[in-house]
Design a protein around this motif. Structure first.
Motif, mmCIF file in Angstrom:
data_model
loop_
_atom_site.group_PDB
_atom_site.id
_atom_site.type_symbol
_atom_site.label_atom_id
_atom_site.label_comp_id
_atom_site.label_asym_id
_atom_site.label_seq_id
_atom_site.Cartn_x
_atom_site.Cartn_y
_atom_site.Cartn_z
ATOM 1 N N VAL A 1 0.828 -1.206 0.000
ATOM 2 C CA VAL A 1 0.000 0.000 0.000
ATOM 3 C C VAL A 1 0.860 1.252 0.000
ATOM 4 O O VAL A 1 0.548 2.243 -0.637
ATOM 5 N N ARG B 1 0.126 6.340 1.932
ATOM 6 C CA ARG B 1 -0.786 7.073 1.048
ATOM 7 C C ARG B 1 -1.467 8.190 1.806
ATOM 8 O O ARG B 1 -1.898 8.029 2.936
ATOM 9 N N CYS C 1 -5.208 9.949 -2.282
ATOM 10 C CA CYS C 1 -4.939 9.112 -3.467
ATOM 11 C C CYS C 1 -3.489 9.188 -3.913
ATOM 12 O O CYS C 1 -3.122 8.617 -4.929
ATOM 13 N N LEU D 1 -10.958 -2.472 7.273
ATOM 14 C CA LEU D 1 -10.820 -1.548 6.144
ATOM 15 C C LEU D 1 -9.766 -2.040 5.153
ATOM 16 O O LEU D 1 -9.959 -1.946 3.934
ATOM 17 N N SER D 2 -8.673 -2.566 5.665
ATOM 18 C CA SER D 2 -7.625 -3.087 4.786
ATOM 19 C C SER D 2 -8.110 -4.296 4.010
ATOM 20 O O SER D 2 -7.809 -4.433 2.816
ATOM 21 N N TYR E 1 -10.369 -3.035 1.255
ATOM 22 C CA TYR E 1 -9.580 -2.397 0.201
ATOM 23 C C TYR E 1 -8.854 -3.445 -0.632
ATOM 24 O O TYR E 1 -8.854 -3.387 -1.854
ATOM 25 N N TYR F 1 -11.015 -5.441 -3.012
ATOM 26 C CA TYR F 1 -11.403 -4.704 -4.207
ATOM 27 C C TYR F 1 -10.215 -4.527 -5.145
ATOM 28 O O TYR F 1 -10.324 -4.716 -6.351
ATOM 29 N N TYR F 2 -9.057 -4.146 -4.614
ATOM 30 C CA TYR F 2 -7.836 -3.963 -5.397
ATOM 31 C C TYR F 2 -6.867 -5.105 -5.056
ATOM 32 O O TYR F 2 -5.846 -4.908 -4.423
ATOM 33 N N HIS F 3 -7.196 -6.295 -5.491
ATOM 34 C CA HIS F 3 -6.430 -7.464 -5.069
ATOM 35 C C HIS F 3 -5.223 -7.755 -5.941
ATOM 36 O O HIS F 3 -4.407 -8.579 -5.599
#
Length: 169
Positions: free
Chosen positions: A51, A54, A57, A137-138, A141, A144-146
């Protein structure tokens, strides 16, 4: 998490496991706790690489092969070192049955836990809930963005051949 959130805990599975290993041979229990702690810290490092740091964005200090600046490397190293303290705190509270008469248990379980300001957070398990929320949350996330944008094996092999021949990157 269930061991720390639910009072009384449903089962002291890992604590009983470590104590059983410690009763068999003391080094096995210590190595098992060290392995679990190292695994948690390795998860922090993988998360930092995956990650990054961040801000909304924008990735502030990305760690990329051949493209990482020295200040980004030092910043990420300092984040890894700073994350060692929460990992130790989490392991101390998660394995309190095993680590009950240790120095770190005395330091975190008695001295830090009952400081005037921090005692409110420890009584209400705020730190445990923060970790739980961040984990949820992780996981959302990452579900979704695997996919990682990683280099293919041929590209990496070509880069490695270029380094061996004396080339750069």
């Amino acid at each position: 998490f269930l061991y720390m959130v639910v009072a009384p805990p449903a089962t002291p599975f890992l604590n009983a496991y470590f104590l059983a290993l410690d009763g068999f041979f003391s080094l096995f229990g210590v190595l098992s706790v060290a392995l679990f702690s190292f695994y948690l810290h390795a998860c922090v490092i993988v998360g930092l690489f995956k990650v990054g740091v961040r801000f909304f964005c924008i990735t502030l200090h990305p760690m990329r092969y051949g493209k990482t600046l020295m200040n980004s490397f030092l910043f990420n190293s300092s984040v890894i070192v700073l994350c060692a303290i929460p990992v130790v705190q989490f392991c101390t509270y998660a394995f309190d049955g095993y680590a009950r008469y240790t120095t770190i248990s005395t330091l975190l379980g008695v001295q830090v836990k009952y400081l005037k300001f921090l005692s409110i957070f420890f009584e209400n398990n705020v730190f445990v809930y923060i970790i739980l929320v961040l984990a949820l949350l992780s996981s959302m996330y990452l579900s979704y963005y695997h996919r990682d944008k990683s280099a293919e094996a041929k590209q990496l092999k070509a880069k490695m051949k270029g380094i061996k021949k004396g080339g750069c990157c």
